[in-house]
Scaffold this motif. Structure first.
Motif, PDB file in Angstrom:
ATOM      1  N   ASN A   1       0.815  -1.213   0.000  1.00  0.00           N
ATOM      2  CA  ASN A   1       0.000   0.000   0.000  1.00  0.00           C
ATOM      3  C   ASN A   1       0.850   1.265   0.000  1.00  0.00           C
ATOM      4  OD1 ASN A   1      -2.760  -1.000  -0.045  1.00  0.00           O
ATOM      5  ND2 ASN A   1      -2.366  -1.833   1.998  1.00  0.00           N
ATOM      6  N   ASN A   2       1.986   1.256   0.679  1.00  0.00           N
ATOM      7  CA  ASN A   2       2.885   2.411   0.646  1.00  0.00           C
ATOM      8  C   ASN A   2       3.456   2.627  -0.750  1.00  0.00           C
ATOM      9  OD1 ASN A   2       2.517   3.043   3.335  1.00  0.00           O
ATOM     10  ND2 ASN A   2       4.327   1.929   4.031  1.00  0.00           N
TER      11      ASN A   2
ATOM     12  N   TRP B   1       1.985   1.676  -3.602  1.00  0.00           N
ATOM     13  CA  TRP B   1       0.883   2.189  -4.422  1.00  0.00           C
ATOM     14  C   TRP B   1       0.660   3.680  -4.158  1.00  0.00           C
ATOM     15  CZ3 TRP B   1      -4.921   0.631  -3.395  1.00  0.00           C
ATOM     16  CH2 TRP B   1      -5.748   1.253  -4.352  1.00  0.00           C
ATOM     17  N   ARG B   2       0.620   4.072  -2.900  1.00  0.00           N
ATOM     18  CA  ARG B   2       0.394   5.466  -2.540  1.00  0.00           C
ATOM     19  C   ARG B   2       1.486   6.366  -3.121  1.00  0.00           C
ATOM     20  NH1 ARG B   2       0.225   4.532   2.282  1.00  0.00           N
ATOM     21  NH2 ARG B   2      -2.024   4.259   2.561  1.00  0.00           N
TER      22      ARG B   2
ATOM     23  N   VAL C   1       0.933   6.887  -6.864  1.00  0.00           N
ATOM     24  CA  VAL C   1      -0.140   7.853  -7.132  1.00  0.00           C
ATOM     25  C   VAL C   1       0.386   9.274  -6.956  1.00  0.00           C
ATOM     26  CG1 VAL C   1      -2.372   8.712  -6.340  1.00  0.00           C
ATOM     27  CG2 VAL C   1      -1.996   6.250  -6.532  1.00  0.00           C
ATOM     28  N   GLU C   2       1.135   9.496  -5.888  1.00  0.00           N
ATOM     29  CA  GLU C   2       1.671  10.834  -5.617  1.00  0.00           C
ATOM     30  C   GLU C   2       2.645  11.281  -6.702  1.00  0.00           C
ATOM     31  OE1 GLU C   2       3.338  10.302  -1.770  1.00  0.00           O
ATOM     32  OE2 GLU C   2       1.388  10.391  -0.731  1.00  0.00           O
TER      33      GLU C   2
ATOM     34  N   ASP D   1      -5.541  -0.999   0.500  1.00  0.00           N
ATOM     35  CA  ASP D   1      -6.152   0.160   1.145  1.00  0.00           C
ATOM     36  C   ASP D   1      -6.943   0.907   0.084  1.00  0.00           C
ATOM     37  OD1 ASP D   1      -6.851   2.488   2.393  1.00  0.00           O
ATOM     38  OD2 ASP D   1      -4.812   3.025   3.052  1.00  0.00           O
TER      39      ASP D   1
ATOM     40  N   ASP E   1      -8.791   3.371   0.255  1.00  0.00           N
ATOM     41  CA  ASP E   1      -8.814   4.831   0.370  1.00  0.00           C
ATOM     42  C   ASP E   1      -7.837   5.472  -0.617  1.00  0.00           C
ATOM     43  OD1 ASP E   1     -10.723   4.843   2.365  1.00  0.00           O
ATOM     44  OD2 ASP E   1      -9.246   4.829   3.991  1.00  0.00           O
ATOM     45  N   ILE E   2      -6.882   4.685  -1.098  1.00  0.00           N
ATOM     46  CA  ILE E   2      -5.891   5.215  -2.038  1.00  0.00           C
ATOM     47  C   ILE E   2      -6.501   5.383  -3.423  1.00  0.00           C
ATOM     48  CG2 ILE E   2      -3.635   4.816  -3.114  1.00  0.00           C
ATOM     49  CD1 ILE E   2      -2.912   3.086  -0.665  1.00  0.00           C
TER      50      ILE E   2
END
Length: 364
Positions: free
Chosen positions: A155-156, A158-159, A162-163, A186, A188-189
């Motif tokens: 998840n980190n 992936w996040r 996105v950023e 997650d 929410d991402i």
């Protein structure tokens, strides 16, 4: 000397008293199936018996077979032999097959893992006299991290993608790994998008009553820019194809137990390698075998020679046998000298086109 209840034959594991086979690889009259992966569930048998949660995936992959399904703990009797199923923890619907006749109990584990993945029914040790086990990762180098740590990393990653405006593609096998990934992301991402192979399997599982997180199939109408904002779950067969390249620039992550071996990530041209397997690691194998209390263990695929020697050294009565299992999920092995052995990048699961179709491709 009495004939053993189960025998290893050129068609599969056979019970002569019950007149049935377990996971046969050649056509037979009566087949008992541990799970729906392609190296355990073949087309061509007259009758199939499997766990209820394998039903729709088996229909999707094999067509309109003559299939009976049962629940965990339910018993079916064939010619005086009692057959029951217990959770294997490998993938959704996977089962260990318990076979009993005149007080003698054999258990065929199929493939299994001892850690709870949050989507498959967790593994249950089953007491028996004889235990037939895989040993795909039967070397001490294979030791899995807690799942929570693995998905924190996923998840980190992936996040961060996105950023940074980079698309995210994560690769896992369509039955098992894909659903495990899906249920632990997650959301929410962003949204989860799926290759057609993955989504066909998800739809079959949903028809079976399995509650999965929401996904969106990638089609020719899908917006590339919208897909790039989410995460794409794809099968190994999509790696390096025009279908995957169209989402570039992207970061590509590969999920496999083989990621524990140096060089595996590089060989798959992956940006990230996540050590994640639906098979038991070294400690899981030893603990599972010990928990059965078995008098004899038979090792069917993986590091059979070295793992057999080890078990015999620590007091088990272990024997090596040869089968056609072991090709559906993990596509490399490591020798006893710990050198990576190259094998075909496409798993058996994705070489065989099922009746359900759309195994190799999704609409662009």
């Amino acid at each position: 000397m009495a004939k053993p209840l189960l025998e290893f034959t050129d068609r599969g594991i056979y019970c002569a008293q019950g007149k049935f086979y377990i996971d046969p690889w050649k056509p037979v009259d009566d087949a008992v199936i541990t799970h729906a992966h392609a190296d355990h569930a073949y087309v061509g048998h007259k009758n199939y018996l499997a766990h209820h949660l394998s039903k729709e995936v088996l229909y999707y992959r094999l067509g309109e077979i003559n299939l009976r399904t049962i629940e965990y703990g339910e018993t079916v009797t064939k010619n005086g032999v009692q057959i029951s199923m217990y959770p294997a923890g490998h993938v959704i619907g996977s089962a260990q097959i318990r076979v009993e006749y005149k007080g003698v109990v054999w258990v065929v584990s199929g493939d299994y893992k001892t850690d709870d993945d949050g989507i498959s029914t967790p593994f249950e040790p089953v007491k028996c006299h004889h235990f037939i086990s895989e040993c795909t990762f039967g070397m001490p180098v294979y030791s899995w991290k807690p799942q929570s740590e693995i998905f924190t990393d996923v998840n980190n990653w992936w996040r961060g993608n996105v950023e940074n405006g980079v698309a995210t593609v994560i690769v896992g096998y369509s039955l098992g790994k894909a659903q495990r990934i899906l249920q632990n992301l997650d959301l929410d991402i962003g949204k989860v998008y799926t290759h057609g192979v993955i989504e066909n399997t998800n739809e079959a599982l949903r028809r079976n009553g399995v509650m999965l997180n929401p996904t969106e199939r990638i089609t020719s109408e899908s917006s590339k820019e919208e897909v790039r904002k989410g995460i794409i779950i794809a099968p190994p067969s999509s790696v390096g194809t025009p279908w995957m390249r169209k989402f570039g620039p992207y970061s590509f992550g590969y999920c496999s137990g083989w990621m524990a071996i140096r060089g595996a990530k590089r060989r798959r041209a992956a940006d990230r390698g996540f050590i994640m397997s639906d098979h038991a690691d070294w400690n899981g194998l030893v603990s599972a075998i010990d928990a059965t209390g078995c008098e004899c263990v038979y090792l069917t695929h993986g590091y059979t020679a070295s793992f057999t020697r080890y078990l015999n050294e620590i007091g088990f009565n272990a024997r090596e046998v040869h089968t056609l299992y072991g090709g559906e999920e993990e596509d490399s092995t490591i020798t006893e000298g710990e050198e990576v052995k190259e094998e075909n990048e496409l798993s058996k699961e994705e070489k065989v086109s099922p009746i359900g179709g759309d195994l190799e491709g999704a609409a662009p």
